[in-house]
Scaffold this motif. Structure first.
Motif, PDB file in Angstrom:
ATOM      1  N   SER A   1       5.540 -16.945  -5.570  1.00  0.00           N
ATOM      2  CA  SER A   1       4.895 -17.377  -4.321  1.00  0.00           C
ATOM      3  C   SER A   1       3.539 -18.034  -4.547  1.00  0.00           C
ATOM      4  N   VAL A   2       2.877 -17.741  -5.657  1.00  0.00           N
ATOM      5  CA  VAL A   2       1.552 -18.309  -5.917  1.00  0.00           C
ATOM      6  C   VAL A   2       1.488 -19.085  -7.230  1.00  0.00           C
ATOM      7  N   LYS A   3       2.524 -19.033  -8.031  1.00  0.00           N
ATOM      8  CA  LYS A   3       2.517 -19.687  -9.337  1.00  0.00           C
ATOM      9  C   LYS A   3       2.274 -21.178  -9.167  1.00  0.00           C
ATOM     10  N   GLY A   4       1.341 -21.708  -9.959  1.00  0.00           N
ATOM     11  CA  GLY A   4       0.981 -23.119  -9.871  1.00  0.00           C
ATOM     12  C   GLY A   4      -0.118 -23.415  -8.879  1.00  0.00           C
ATOM     13  N   ARG A   5      -0.430 -22.458  -8.010  1.00  0.00           N
ATOM     14  CA  ARG A   5      -1.513 -22.638  -7.030  1.00  0.00           C
ATOM     15  C   ARG A   5      -2.698 -21.726  -7.319  1.00  0.00           C
ATOM     16  N   PHE A   6      -2.433 -20.526  -7.794  1.00  0.00           N
ATOM     17  CA  PHE A   6      -3.480 -19.541  -8.065  1.00  0.00           C
ATOM     18  C   PHE A   6      -3.662 -19.376  -9.567  1.00  0.00           C
ATOM     19  N   THR A   7      -4.916 -19.117  -9.965  1.00  0.00           N
ATOM     20  CA  THR A   7      -5.219 -18.868 -11.377  1.00  0.00           C
ATOM     21  C   THR A   7      -6.153 -17.678 -11.481  1.00  0.00           C
ATOM     22  N   ILE A   8      -5.757 -16.695 -12.266  1.00  0.00           N
ATOM     23  CA  ILE A   8      -6.609 -15.544 -12.530  1.00  0.00           C
ATOM     24  C   ILE A   8      -7.314 -15.755 -13.858  1.00  0.00           C
ATOM     25  N   SER A   9      -8.576 -15.343 -13.916  1.00  0.00           N
ATOM     26  CA  SER A   9      -9.340 -15.436 -15.157  1.00  0.00           C
ATOM     27  C   SER A   9     -10.353 -14.304 -15.169  1.00  0.00           C
ATOM     28  N   ARG A  10     -10.963 -14.101 -16.303  1.00  0.00           N
ATOM     29  CA  ARG A  10     -11.955 -13.038 -16.402  1.00  0.00           C
ATOM     30  C   ARG A  10     -13.044 -13.434 -17.376  1.00  0.00           C
ATOM     31  N   ASP A  11     -14.220 -12.862 -17.147  1.00  0.00           N
ATOM     32  CA  ASP A  11     -15.364 -13.021 -18.039  1.00  0.00           C
ATOM     33  C   ASP A  11     -15.810 -11.616 -18.396  1.00  0.00           C
ATOM     34  N   ASN A  12     -15.420 -11.145 -19.562  1.00  0.00           N
ATOM     35  CA  ASN A  12     -15.735  -9.765 -19.942  1.00  0.00           C
ATOM     36  C   ASN A  12     -17.224  -9.544 -20.180  1.00  0.00           C
ATOM     37  N   ALA A  13     -17.941 -10.593 -20.513  1.00  0.00           N
ATOM     38  CA  ALA A  13     -19.392 -10.465 -20.685  1.00  0.00           C
ATOM     39  C   ALA A  13     -20.079 -10.202 -19.348  1.00  0.00           C
ATOM     40  N   LYS A  14     -19.454 -10.635 -18.264  1.00  0.00           N
ATOM     41  CA  LYS A  14     -20.023 -10.451 -16.930  1.00  0.00           C
ATOM     42  C   LYS A  14     -19.288  -9.367 -16.137  1.00  0.00           C
ATOM     43  N   ASN A  15     -18.317  -8.709 -16.759  1.00  0.00           N
ATOM     44  CA  ASN A  15     -17.539  -7.672 -16.060  1.00  0.00           C
ATOM     45  C   ASN A  15     -16.966  -8.198 -14.741  1.00  0.00           C
ATOM     46  N   THR A  16     -16.428  -9.384 -14.786  1.00  0.00           N
ATOM     47  CA  THR A  16     -15.951 -10.024 -13.557  1.00  0.00           C
ATOM     48  C   THR A  16     -14.584 -10.658 -13.774  1.00  0.00           C
ATOM     49  N   VAL A  17     -13.740 -10.516 -12.771  1.00  0.00           N
ATOM     50  CA  VAL A  17     -12.450 -11.196 -12.746  1.00  0.00           C
ATOM     51  C   VAL A  17     -12.437 -12.132 -11.541  1.00  0.00           C
ATOM     52  N   TYR A  18     -11.767 -13.262 -11.707  1.00  0.00           N
ATOM     53  CA  TYR A  18     -11.753 -14.289 -10.675  1.00  0.00           C
ATOM     54  C   TYR A  18     -10.319 -14.602 -10.244  1.00  0.00           C
ATOM     55  N   LEU A  19     -10.209 -15.122  -9.032  1.00  0.00           N
ATOM     56  CA  LEU A  19      -8.929 -15.657  -8.577  1.00  0.00           C
ATOM     57  C   LEU A  19      -9.217 -17.005  -7.912  1.00  0.00           C
TER      58      LEU A  19
END
Length: 122
Positions: free
Chosen positions: A63-81
């Protein structure tokens, strides 16, 4: 113990984009698989994306593949969508979660944020 705080939700027109962030407390952020889920009114909580602790592996439902991207920055303790090409059916409260394995199941995640509202107008 991990505390999660989401931000970045809001109102956007169909076809637009939003980027959600989830800030985590604690020193062991990189050891956790992180996931994003969403829940629309009257519906069950739904899996959106997950990412492994090192960021190398991700998984999305169709349902979201190709539109949404998850990523993370472990140095900042943050995950993004990053959410692109948003549709009215993407409207929901979006939650981030921390768990021990790459999974689409809510039961695999031990810690949850309070959620952030995303509304997509047509």
């Amino acid at each position: 113990q991990v505390q999660l705080v989401e931000s970045g939700g809001g109102l956007v027109q169909a076809g637009g984009s939003l980027r959600l962030s989830c800030a985590a407390s604690g020193r062991t952020f990189s050891s956790y698989t992180m996931g994003w889920f969403r829940q629309a009114p009257g519906k069950e909580r739904e899996f959106v994306a997950t990412i492994s602790g090192n960021g190398f592996n991700t998984y999305y439902p169709d349902s979201v593949k190709g539109r949404f991207t998850i990523s993370r920055d472990n140095a900042k303790n943050t995950v993004y969508l990053q959410m692109n090409s948003l549709k009215p059916e993407d409207t929901a409260i979006y939650y981030c979660a921390a768990g021990g394995s790459l999974s689409s199941a809510t039961g695999r995640y031990s810690y949850w944020g309070q959620g952030t509202q995303v509304t997509v107008s047509s």
